[in-house]
Write an enzyme that holds these catalytic residues in place. Structure first.
Site, PDB file in Angstrom:
ATOM      1  N   ASP A  11       0.855  -1.188   0.000  1.00 13.72           N
ATOM      2  CA  ASP A  11       0.000   0.000   0.000  1.00 13.72           C
ATOM      3  C   ASP A  11       0.890   1.236   0.000  1.00 13.72           C
ATOM      4  OD1 ASP A  11      -2.349  -1.416   0.016  1.00 13.72           O
ATOM      5  OD2 ASP A  11      -2.500  -1.477   2.197  1.00 13.72           O
ATOM      6  N   ASP A 130     -13.831  -6.241  -3.594  1.00 13.99           N
ATOM      7  CA  ASP A 130     -13.922  -6.396  -2.136  1.00 13.99           C
ATOM      8  C   ASP A 130     -15.294  -6.974  -1.850  1.00 13.99           C
ATOM      9  OD1 ASP A 130     -11.428  -5.190  -1.744  1.00 13.99           O
ATOM     10  OD2 ASP A 130     -12.313  -3.191  -1.803  1.00 13.99           O
TER      11      ASP A 130
END
Lengths: 256, 198
Positions: A11, A130
């Protein structure tokens, strides 16, 4: 034999790697290029760089970062985060990215998947989903980093996106993400055994056995994890040796 | 060394340039016949679709330029397929440097997805392109079409069946995988190509 892939995910915020679970307690974890290069040397099969920068400077800093990654890293890498257009992707590919991942923007405007596949080929379009299992027993699609629920089933959206041209599915189970209790067997298995494209399982990997299970029981083509690699709870060479010893086809030749 | 990378309407050219850059080689991306013909080495990369790529090459007469090259030439992925005789991808007549047909993978089980994406082994290695590499070295593949085995095969890979992951005829070399993305193995193959006696 085609091997199962181990994919560390980094990330990125403002050009730096951040560590943390579920977007909380983010800590600076250094230069993503250095970390990525270390993973590549240790036998990672691919890398995913996910930009979570929120500022309008994002596009420029991300392109610059991708250029630096391309200059150092000799394995394929995917870049995701905030991609909404063919122009965004062209810019990233020009700087050396191999694939891009799209998530909420593709759900909100599904034509984006087809536009990217037509322009750059399906092999370069990773659709990230997701998903969360709710009390009714169904797996639903969530958007905006898992903050926005939809009424669409995960399997529906995955099938539609593949029809539109998505070349791989990166599937993150919100129920499992950050738990280190293992990958989501049920939904991973359902997609991996029915879709004609590879499925990358994400969320929940905490032990080497979890990776063994996701490849054998859930039939995932690749497994992605972040913090267990960043925090050195599992080393990639050890993980690959563990899997190879258990007859999982795995690339395990750091010395040529 | 003067390395030309053929510029055409295909993807991944940037990745090839970055890979050469990591080896300290600054290549020139060009569709200029003279620049291609005068290079010490020519790389013909490509990710894309066969018929539109061939049309693009023919419109610019690059098909004849490529066929007429004397120096070592390396086709990568689609580049290698375009150096074959014919591709099933939109029934495309290709350059015919290798008298080999390119066919579409036919999956034999649910776990064999198409395209093949990921790391697979190369074996039965022949030619200086693979010097100092072990049998069953891993390389990174992304493709739906494959070249059949032939007398030109210098490397094989198995996916749905055994096929040619490397081809060679005279000064023309082709690899189905992406050496520019195949870690140390790929770097060795690119280095070997650059070191082939021209």
């Amino acid at each position: 034999m085609l091997t199962k892939r181990i994919i560390p995910c980094l990330d990125i915020r403002d050009g730096r790697t951040v560590k943390g679970t579920n977007f909380v307690n983010l800590r600076d974890a250094g230069d993503p290029v250095e970390l990525g290069a270390t993973y590549a040397q240790n036998g990672a099969d691919e890398l995913v760089f996910l930009d979570i920068t929120a500022t309008h400077e994002r596009r420029k800093t991300l392109a610059e970062l991708v250029r630096r990654i391309s200059g150092e890293i000799n394995i394929p890498f995917t870049v995701g985060g905030g991609i909404t257009s063919v122009d965004d992707v062209y810019n990233l590919l020009q700087h050396g990215a191999d694939k891009v991942s799209v998530n909420s923007a593709a759900f909100k405007r599904p034509e984006l998947v087809g536009e990217l596949a037509n322009e750059f080929g399906s092999q370069c379009v990773v659709l990230a989903i997701d998903t969360k299992k709710e009390e009714d027993g169904n797996w639903y699609v969530y958007l905006n980093g898992g903050r926005l629920a939809t009424t669409t089933l995960c399997t529906e959206w995955a099938n539609k996106a593949v029809d539109l041209g998505a070349g791989e599915i990166l599937l993150t189970s919100m129920n499992h993400d950050g738990t280190k209790q293992g990958f989501a067997h049920e939904i991973t298995s359902e997609l991996a055994t029915t879709l004609p494209v590879p499925v990358i399982a994400s969320g929940g990997g905490g032990t080497m056995e979890h990776f063994y299970d996701v490849f054998t029981k859930s039939h995932a083509d690749a497994a992605l994890a972040a913090s267990i690699f960043h925090f050195r709870e599992i080393g990639i060479p050890e993980l690959k040796t563990y899997l190879a010893e258990r007859w999982i086809p795995i690339r395990n030749d750091l010395i040529i | 060394m003067n390395v030309a990378v053929i510029k055409y309407n295909a993807g991944n050219i940037q990745s090839v340039l970055y890979a050469l850059g990591r080896l300290g080689v600054e290549a020139k991306v060009t569709d200029d016949p003279e620049e291609i013909q005068s290079a010490d080495r020519v790389i013909f990369p490509g990710v894309g679709e066969a018929s539109s790529a061939m049309r693009y090459l023919k419109d610019r007469k690059l098909d004849e330029v490529i066929k007429g090259l004397y120096q070592p030439v390396l086709g990568i992925c689609l580049g290698m397929q375009l150096m074959c005789r014919h591709s099933e991808e939109n029934d495309t007549g290709c350059l015919g440097i290798f008298n080999v047909n390119v066919k579409k993978f036919v999956s034999t089980s649910a776990s064999e997805k198409i395209p093949q994406i990921g790391w697979n082994t190369i074996y039965n290695l022949k030619s200086d392109l693979f010097e100092d590499l072990r049998e069953n070295s891993y390389c990174y593949f992304v493709h739906s079409f494959y070249a059949e085995k032939s007398v030109f095969t210098i490397a094989e890979t198995e996916y749905t069946k055994a096929y040619s992951s490397g081809l060679r005829r005279a000064n023309f070399y082709g690899v189905q995988f992406h050496p520019e993305k195949s870690a140390a193995v790929g770097e060795k193959i690119i280095t070997n190509f650059l070191n082939i006696a021209g």
